[in-house]
Design an enzyme around this catalytic site. Structure first.
Site, PDB file in Angstrom:
ATOM      1  N   SER A  16      -7.518   7.361  -1.895  1.00 59.00           N
ATOM      2  CA  SER A  16      -8.825   6.869  -2.017  1.00 59.00           C
ATOM      3  C   SER A  16      -8.808   5.226  -1.272  1.00 59.00           C
ATOM      4  O   SER A  16      -9.911   5.086  -1.278  1.00 59.00           O
ATOM      5  CB  SER A  16      -9.220   6.887  -3.667  1.00 59.00           C
ATOM      6  OG  SER A  16      -8.286   5.990  -4.189  1.00 59.00           O
ATOM      7  N   ARG A  17      -7.622   4.923  -1.391  1.00 59.36           N
ATOM      8  CA  ARG A  17      -7.516   3.234  -0.821  1.00 59.36           C
ATOM      9  C   ARG A  17      -6.156   3.242  -0.354  1.00 59.36           C
ATOM     10  O   ARG A  17      -5.247   3.992  -0.230  1.00 59.36           O
ATOM     11  CB  ARG A  17      -7.900   2.407  -1.706  1.00 59.36           C
ATOM     12  CG  ARG A  17      -7.101   2.780  -3.155  1.00 59.36           C
ATOM     13  CD  ARG A  17      -7.750   2.056  -4.303  1.00 59.36           C
ATOM     14  NE  ARG A  17      -7.132   2.246  -5.537  1.00 59.36           N
ATOM     15  CZ  ARG A  17      -5.999   1.707  -6.256  1.00 59.36           C
ATOM     16  NH1 ARG A  17      -5.658   0.535  -5.570  1.00 59.36           N
ATOM     17  NH2 ARG A  17      -5.656   1.922  -7.136  1.00 59.36           N
ATOM     18  N   GLY A  18      -6.045   1.909   0.339  1.00 59.40           N
ATOM     19  CA  GLY A  18      -4.661   1.575   0.662  1.00 59.40           C
ATOM     20  C   GLY A  18      -3.917   2.489   1.743  1.00 59.40           C
ATOM     21  O   GLY A  18      -4.695   3.029   2.725  1.00 59.40           O
ATOM     22  N   SER A  45     -12.780   3.790  -7.213  1.00 58.76           N
ATOM     23  CA  SER A  45     -11.982   4.931  -6.482  1.00 58.76           C
ATOM     24  C   SER A  45     -12.635   5.937  -5.915  1.00 58.76           C
ATOM     25  O   SER A  45     -12.538   6.649  -4.734  1.00 58.76           O
ATOM     26  CB  SER A  45     -10.946   5.312  -7.505  1.00 58.76           C
ATOM     27  OG  SER A  45     -10.028   4.385  -7.751  1.00 58.76           O
ATOM     28  N   ASN A  96       1.966  10.207  -1.546  1.00 62.35           N
ATOM     29  CA  ASN A  96       1.795   8.922  -1.152  1.00 62.35           C
ATOM     30  C   ASN A  96       1.276   8.197  -2.432  1.00 62.35           C
ATOM     31  O   ASN A  96       1.758   6.943  -2.626  1.00 62.35           O
ATOM     32  CB  ASN A  96       0.555   8.728  -0.440  1.00 62.35           C
ATOM     33  CG  ASN A  96      -0.101   7.203  -0.078  1.00 62.35           C
ATOM     34  OD1 ASN A  96       0.682   6.594   0.394  1.00 62.35           O
ATOM     35  ND2 ASN A  96      -0.994   7.050  -0.855  1.00 62.35           N
ATOM     36  N   TYR A 157      10.282  -4.936  -9.932  1.00 60.64           N
ATOM     37  CA  TYR A 157       9.986  -3.675  -9.198  1.00 60.64           C
ATOM     38  C   TYR A 157      10.795  -2.454  -9.378  1.00 60.64           C
ATOM     39  O   TYR A 157      11.461  -1.940  -8.850  1.00 60.64           O
ATOM     40  CB  TYR A 157      10.138  -4.045  -7.475  1.00 60.64           C
ATOM     41  CG  TYR A 157       9.252  -3.061  -6.715  1.00 60.64           C
ATOM     42  CD1 TYR A 157       8.026  -3.027  -6.483  1.00 60.64           C
ATOM     43  CD2 TYR A 157       9.920  -2.162  -5.935  1.00 60.64           C
ATOM     44  CE1 TYR A 157       7.217  -1.975  -5.543  1.00 60.64           C
ATOM     45  CE2 TYR A 157       9.558  -0.993  -5.037  1.00 60.64           C
ATOM     46  CZ  TYR A 157       8.257  -1.238  -4.978  1.00 60.64           C
ATOM     47  OH  TYR A 157       7.612  -0.282  -4.189  1.00 60.64           O
ATOM     48  N   LYS A 163      11.859   5.497  -5.924  1.00 60.69           N
ATOM     49  CA  LYS A 163      11.815   5.722  -4.544  1.00 60.69           C
ATOM     50  C   LYS A 163      13.108   6.077  -4.075  1.00 60.69           C
ATOM     51  O   LYS A 163      13.228   7.076  -3.199  1.00 60.69           O
ATOM     52  CB  LYS A 163      11.388   4.336  -3.700  1.00 60.69           C
ATOM     53  CG  LYS A 163       9.904   3.768  -4.076  1.00 60.69           C
ATOM     54  CD  LYS A 163       8.831   4.901  -3.750  1.00 60.69           C
ATOM     55  CE  LYS A 163       7.621   4.202  -3.678  1.00 60.69           C
ATOM     56  NZ  LYS A 163       6.363   5.209  -3.530  1.00 60.69           N
ATOM     57  N   THR A 194      -2.040  -4.203   0.461  1.00 56.25           N
ATOM     58  CA  THR A 194      -3.230  -3.341  -0.150  1.00 56.25           C
ATOM     59  C   THR A 194      -3.368  -4.025  -1.569  1.00 56.25           C
ATOM     60  O   THR A 194      -2.937  -5.204  -1.916  1.00 56.25           O
ATOM     61  CB  THR A 194      -2.373  -2.060  -0.259  1.00 56.25           C
ATOM     62  OG1 THR A 194      -1.299  -2.015  -1.187  1.00 56.25           O
ATOM     63  CG2 THR A 194      -1.971  -1.440   1.193  1.00 56.25           C
TER      64      THR A 194
HETATM   65  N1  LIG Z   1       1.551  -1.906  -0.521  1.00 56.07           N
HETATM   66  C1  LIG Z   1       2.972  -1.869  -0.366  1.00 56.07           C
HETATM   67  O1  LIG Z   1       3.507  -3.232   0.083  1.00 56.07           O
HETATM   68  C2  LIG Z   1       3.896  -0.447   0.026  1.00 56.07           C
HETATM   69  C3  LIG Z   1       4.936  -0.673   0.699  1.00 56.07           C
HETATM   70  C4  LIG Z   1       5.484   0.358   0.847  1.00 56.07           C
HETATM   71  C5  LIG Z   1       5.426   1.736   0.454  1.00 56.07           C
HETATM   72  N2  LIG Z   1       4.286   1.571  -0.301  1.00 56.07           N
HETATM   73  C6  LIG Z   1       3.895   2.851  -0.882  1.00 56.07           C
HETATM   74  O2  LIG Z   1       2.676   3.444  -0.173  1.00 56.07           O
HETATM   75  C7  LIG Z   1       1.959   4.101  -1.329  1.00 56.07           C
HETATM   76  C8  LIG Z   1       0.955   3.842  -1.372  1.00 56.07           C
HETATM   77  O3  LIG Z   1       0.700   2.349  -1.622  1.00 56.07           O
HETATM   78  P1  LIG Z   1      -0.673   1.428  -1.864  1.00 56.07           P
HETATM   79  O4  LIG Z   1      -0.182   0.255  -1.555  1.00 56.07           O
HETATM   80  O5  LIG Z   1      -1.441   1.947  -0.582  1.00 56.07           O
HETATM   81  O6  LIG Z   1      -1.081   1.745  -3.291  1.00 56.07           O
HETATM   82  P2  LIG Z   1      -2.464   1.475  -4.084  1.00 56.07           P
HETATM   83  O7  LIG Z   1      -3.462   0.766  -3.000  1.00 56.07           O
HETATM   84  O8  LIG Z   1      -2.233   1.094  -5.175  1.00 56.07           O
HETATM   85  O9  LIG Z   1      -3.134   3.021  -3.922  1.00 56.07           O
HETATM   86  C9  LIG Z   1      -2.561   3.991  -4.913  1.00 56.07           C
HETATM   87  C10 LIG Z   1      -3.371   5.143  -4.695  1.00 56.07           C
HETATM   88  O10 LIG Z   1      -2.347   6.291  -5.133  1.00 56.07           O
HETATM   89  C11 LIG Z   1      -3.251   6.711  -6.234  1.00 56.07           C
HETATM   90  N3  LIG Z   1      -2.835   7.158  -7.598  1.00 56.07           N
HETATM   91  C12 LIG Z   1      -2.227   6.480  -8.387  1.00 56.07           C
HETATM   92  N4  LIG Z   1      -1.639   7.046  -9.411  1.00 56.07           N
HETATM   93  C13 LIG Z   1      -2.019   8.095  -9.385  1.00 56.07           C
HETATM   94  C14 LIG Z   1      -1.778   9.440 -10.103  1.00 56.07           C
HETATM   95  N5  LIG Z   1      -1.210   9.523 -11.063  1.00 56.07           N
HETATM   96  N6  LIG Z   1      -2.167  10.695  -9.537  1.00 56.07           N
HETATM   97  C15 LIG Z   1      -3.042  10.791  -8.403  1.00 56.07           C
HETATM   98  N7  LIG Z   1      -3.045   9.573  -7.713  1.00 56.07           N
HETATM   99  C16 LIG Z   1      -2.525   8.224  -8.211  1.00 56.07           C
HETATM  100  C17 LIG Z   1      -4.447   5.532  -6.452  1.00 56.07           C
HETATM  101  O11 LIG Z   1      -5.773   6.256  -7.112  1.00 56.07           O
HETATM  102  P3  LIG Z   1      -7.022   5.376  -7.922  1.00 56.07           P
HETATM  103  O12 LIG Z   1      -7.540   4.934  -6.864  1.00 56.07           O
HETATM  104  O13 LIG Z   1      -7.410   6.396  -8.479  1.00 56.07           O
HETATM  105  O14 LIG Z   1      -6.281   4.543  -8.795  1.00 56.07           O
HETATM  106  C18 LIG Z   1      -4.837   5.241  -5.091  1.00 56.07           C
HETATM  107  O15 LIG Z   1      -5.440   6.080  -4.375  1.00 56.07           O
HETATM  108  C19 LIG Z   1       2.931   4.210  -2.722  1.00 56.07           C
HETATM  109  O16 LIG Z   1       3.665   5.208  -2.589  1.00 56.07           O
HETATM  110  C20 LIG Z   1       3.536   2.894  -2.566  1.00 56.07           C
HETATM  111  O17 LIG Z   1       4.746   2.925  -3.168  1.00 56.07           O
HETATM  112  C21 LIG Z   1       3.527   0.502  -0.550  1.00 56.07           C
END
Ligand SMILES: NC(=O)c1ccc[n+]([C@@H]2O[C@H](COP(=O)([O-])OP(=O)(O)OC[C@H]3O[C@@H](n4cnc5c(N)ncnc54)[C@H](OP(=O)(O)O)[C@@H]3O)[C@@H](O)[C@H]2O)c1
Length: 254
Positions: A16-18, A45, A96, A157, A163, A194
């Protein structure tokens, strides 16, 4: 020119985002149908998922929005029933979605520890187990989104533990599933601005000092995911590709 993922279908959890949203866009730009998943009922969302789905359809791809919490085995089963009744195949499973408390391990309450494991380990495994027969039919791909916390200390973290575990799961799957024609890899992202970054900056003193040129754009992660879904990456199996603009090559702090 025909798009390379035309008539293929991708499930991107947490799109939905990010970063998930950027992956959904990139997959649909290459012609893939996209299942947009998120978990929070109502609110922003849901709205963001609807806007994204409309954008995907405007590119001529099919899109289905499914609200499901991946940490619930029943909700994951329901999600896959909806997928099989709407699409002929599932070609790409992009793991993701993530949710975690941002606090030191020693301060985690039991419910936080459970959430950490249930969303980020069990949830991904539930999705993969349900996807298996579909991916076998399509000779599909699995891509997991990891982070630098899998290999380096990041303050507050605990998600890093999950991970690391999931990178090991991906390595395992790439071997155990290769005879069935399924390939699995991971993308380990650096720092991406994000929604979760807004929380991270409250607990990680110094993160703001990381120069802009070392901050990764969601599209850079998405491009690596599309590569891992393409035939050009067929020789890469069970690997985790780091996409961090070289941040982890630097041994000093900012
Ligand atoms: N941001 C960073 O710096 C970074 C760096 C490296 C890797 N990552 C990884 O990249 C991925 C995305 O990160 P992001 O920063 O884009 O995250 P985010 O903006 O927090 O978005 C998380 C997404 O996951 C969904 N979600 C959370 N819990 C869920 C569940 N139990 N079932 C289904 N959907 C769920 C959320 O849905 P809702 O909108 O409904 O809450 C949202 O769509 C993650 O695995 C994160 O660990 C992030």
């Amino acid at each position: 020119m025909e798009k390379p993922f035309k008539d293929k279908t991708a499930l991107i959890t947490g799109s939905s985002r990010g970063i998930g949203k950027a992956i959904a866009r990139a997959m649909s730009c290459l012609g893939s149908n996209v299942i947009v998943n998120y978990t929070k009922q109502g609110g922003s969302s849901e709205q963001q998922a609807k806007a994204l789905s409309a954008e995907i359809e405007s590119l001529g791809c099919k899109s289905l929005i499914i609200r499901a919490d991946i940490s619930s085995r029943d909700e994951v089963k329901d999600m896959f029933s909806k997928i099989t009744s709407s699409f002929d195949s599932l070609d790409f499973l992009i793991l993701n979605a993530a949710r975690a408390p941002f606090k030191p391990i020693e301060k985690l309450f039991e419910r936080e520890l459970r959430m950490l494991v249930e969303v980020n380990l069990f949830g991904n495994i539930y999705c993969f187990q349900q996807a298996l027969p579909l991916l076998e039919k399509s000779q599909g791909r699995i891509v997991f989104i990891s982070s630098l916390g899998s290999r380096f200390y990041n303050p507050s973290y605990p998600l890093g533990i999950m991970k690391s575990a999931m990178e090991a799961v991906i390595r395992d799957l790439s071997c155990s599933l290769s005879e069935r024609g399924i390939n699995a890899n991971a993308v380990c992202g650096g720092i991406v601005k994000t929604d979760s970054f807004k929380v991270l900056r409250q607990v990680w003193e110094g993160i703001e000092r990381i120069p802009d040129e070392l901050i990764v754009e969601p599209e850079e992660i998405a491009d690596t995911v599309t590569f891992l879904c393409s035939p050009q990456s067929r020789g890469i199996k069970g690997q985790t590709i780091v996409v961090d603009r070289g941040l982890s090559n630097r041994v000093y702090h900012f």
